[in-house]
Design a protein around this motif. Structure first.
Motif, short mmCIF file in Angstrom:
data_model
loop_
_atom_site.label_atom_id
_atom_site.label_comp_id
_atom_site.label_asym_id
_atom_site.label_seq_id
_atom_site.Cartn_x
_atom_site.Cartn_y
_atom_site.Cartn_z
N SER A 261 0.84 -1.20 0.00
CA SER A 261 0.00 0.00 0.00
C SER A 261 0.87 1.24 0.00
N LEU A 262 0.63 2.14 -0.96
CA LEU A 262 1.34 3.40 -1.05
C LEU A 262 0.37 4.54 -0.84
N ALA A 263 0.80 5.55 -0.10
CA ALA A 263 -0.10 6.65 0.23
C ALA A 263 -0.50 7.46 -0.99
N GLY A 264 0.36 7.48 -2.02
CA GLY A 264 0.02 8.22 -3.23
C GLY A 264 0.43 9.67 -3.20
N ARG A 265 1.27 10.08 -2.23
CA ARG A 265 1.67 11.49 -2.16
C ARG A 265 2.71 11.85 -3.19
N ILE A 266 3.45 10.86 -3.72
CA ILE A 266 4.43 11.10 -4.76
C ILE A 266 3.90 10.47 -6.04
N THR A 267 3.72 11.29 -7.07
CA THR A 267 3.02 10.81 -8.27
C THR A 267 3.83 9.79 -9.05
N VAL B 118 -0.16 -3.90 -5.84
CA VAL B 118 0.05 -2.56 -5.30
C VAL B 118 -1.28 -1.86 -5.16
N ARG B 119 -1.49 -1.27 -4.00
CA ARG B 119 -2.68 -0.45 -3.74
C ARG B 119 -2.22 0.97 -3.48
N GLN B 120 -2.77 1.94 -4.21
CA GLN B 120 -2.37 3.33 -4.04
C GLN B 120 -3.52 4.18 -3.53
N GLY B 121 -3.18 5.10 -2.63
CA GLY B 121 -4.19 5.98 -2.05
C GLY B 121 -4.48 5.64 -0.60
N GLY B 122 -5.08 6.58 0.12
CA GLY B 122 -5.40 6.39 1.53
C GLY B 122 -6.55 5.42 1.74
N PHE B 123 -6.73 5.01 3.00
CA PHE B 123 -7.80 4.09 3.35
C PHE B 123 -9.04 4.80 3.88
N GLY B 124 -8.89 6.06 4.26
CA GLY B 124 -10.01 6.76 4.86
C GLY B 124 -10.02 6.66 6.37
N GLY B 125 -8.84 6.81 6.97
CA GLY B 125 -8.76 6.78 8.42
C GLY B 125 -8.81 5.39 9.00
N VAL B 126 -8.94 5.33 10.31
CA VAL B 126 -8.95 4.05 11.01
C VAL B 126 -10.13 3.19 10.56
N GLU B 127 -11.29 3.80 10.43
CA GLU B 127 -12.47 3.03 10.04
C GLU B 127 -12.31 2.41 8.65
N GLY B 128 -11.78 3.19 7.70
CA GLY B 128 -11.58 2.66 6.36
C GLY B 128 -10.55 1.55 6.33
N LEU B 129 -9.48 1.71 7.08
CA LEU B 129 -8.45 0.67 7.13
C LEU B 129 -9.00 -0.59 7.79
N THR B 130 -9.76 -0.43 8.85
CA THR B 130 -10.35 -1.59 9.53
C THR B 130 -11.27 -2.36 8.59
N ASP B 131 -12.10 -1.64 7.86
CA ASP B 131 -13.01 -2.29 6.91
C ASP B 131 -12.22 -3.02 5.82
N TRP B 132 -11.16 -2.38 5.33
CA TRP B 132 -10.37 -2.99 4.25
C TRP B 132 -9.70 -4.26 4.75
N LEU B 133 -9.13 -4.23 5.92
CA LEU B 133 -8.47 -5.41 6.47
C LEU B 133 -9.46 -6.55 6.66
N ARG B 134 -10.65 -6.22 7.14
CA ARG B 134 -11.66 -7.24 7.40
C ARG B 134 -12.14 -7.88 6.10
N THR B 135 -12.46 -7.07 5.12
CA THR B 135 -13.02 -7.61 3.88
C THR B 135 -11.97 -8.26 2.98
N SER B 136 -10.69 -7.92 3.22
CA SER B 136 -9.62 -8.47 2.39
C SER B 136 -8.98 -9.71 2.99
N ASP B 137 -9.47 -10.15 4.15
CA ASP B 137 -8.96 -11.38 4.79
C ASP B 137 -7.45 -11.33 4.99
N VAL B 138 -6.95 -10.24 5.53
CA VAL B 138 -5.53 -10.07 5.77
C VAL B 138 -5.13 -10.82 7.04
#
Length: 240
Positions: free
Chosen positions: A27-33, A42-62
């Motif tokens: 995962s890259l934050a995407g601040r450098i183009t 590769v995943r680029q861009g933010g997750f949307g805070g703690v809630e977005g990261l939590t949802d992504w981790l849960r649905t992605s079976d990490v």
């Protein structure tokens, strides 16, 4: 096994290459183009805070998270610590060692960019900032001639300083030439550690230029931390 690798550093790219046999999503934050992309997914861009990261981790079976972000990416590390704790997912933080002063160095440590700016008038009149673009506003009111080096231009582009766009690694000869040409008499940098950008410290030592070193932000309490890529690989493989 599936691992989320929070990256953006050379160590993270190395890890993505070394973790053969493991499903790694970098995962890259995407601040450098034009960021240098690691091997694999590769995943680029933010997750949307703690809630977005939590949802992504849960649905992605990490199964595990490795934080190999920059030592000053405090917000991402804090979000990772909170999200993995909520989901009971193992988290390992990779932090390269900070720099160590050598004989001949004159270092002044500061906890923040603003504190570093406050030190400058007593140290010099021609400042070289190598702190990235986000911390530049803290130095706008020093009244000192300032050269700032960034990978990408700040937005808006500052008019109160000279700007150089460049990306490491840097060589000592080049840093010496730049600092001599610009008559730099004080250097400001972050304690990022590693060899990619350490040449400026060697140049400052040779020229007798004082350095203001901004300390790393503290890590969240209770996180497991290692200081090498090899130890991360061992940690991941022990959980397969």
């Amino acid at each position: 096994m599936k691992v989320l690798l929070l990256g953006g550093t050379g160590e993270a790219r190395e890890l993505a290459q070394m973790l053969a046999g493991v499903e790694v999503v970098s995962s890259l934050a995407g601040r450098i183009t034009d960021a240098r992309l690691p091997a694999g997914q590769v995943r680029q861009g933010g997750f949307g805070g703690v809630e977005g990261l939590t949802d992504w981790l849960r649905t992605s079976d990490v199964d595990a998270v490795v934080d190999a972000t920059h030592p000053f990416a405090a917000t991402m590390t804090a979000h990772a610590a909170t999200a993995t704790r909520q989901l009971d997912i193992p988290l390992l933080v990779l932090r390269r060692p900070g720099w160590t002063a050598q004989p001949g160095d004159t270092w002044h440590r500061a906890t923040t960019a603003a504190a570093a700016a406050d030190l400058l008038p007593a140290l010099g009149t021609r400042v070289f900032l190598t702190i990235g673009r986000q911390g530049l506003p803290a130095f706008q009111e020093t009244g000192l001639w300032t050269l700032a080096r960034c990978v990408e231009p700040p937005e808006p582009v500052p008019t109160w300083c000279e700007l150089i766009l460049d990306r490491g690694p840097y060589a000592v000869d080049g840093e010496l030439a730049l600092m001599r040409q610009q008559r730099i008499d004080v250097l400001v940098t972050k304690d990022s550690g590693g060899p990619q950008t350490s040449a400026k410290l060697v140049a400052a030592r040779e020229l007798g230029v004082p350095v203001v070193l901004i300390r790393r932000p503290p890590l969240p309490p209770g996180v497991e931390v290692v200081d090498s890529v090899d130890r991360v690989v061992e940690w991941v493989r022990s959980r397969r």
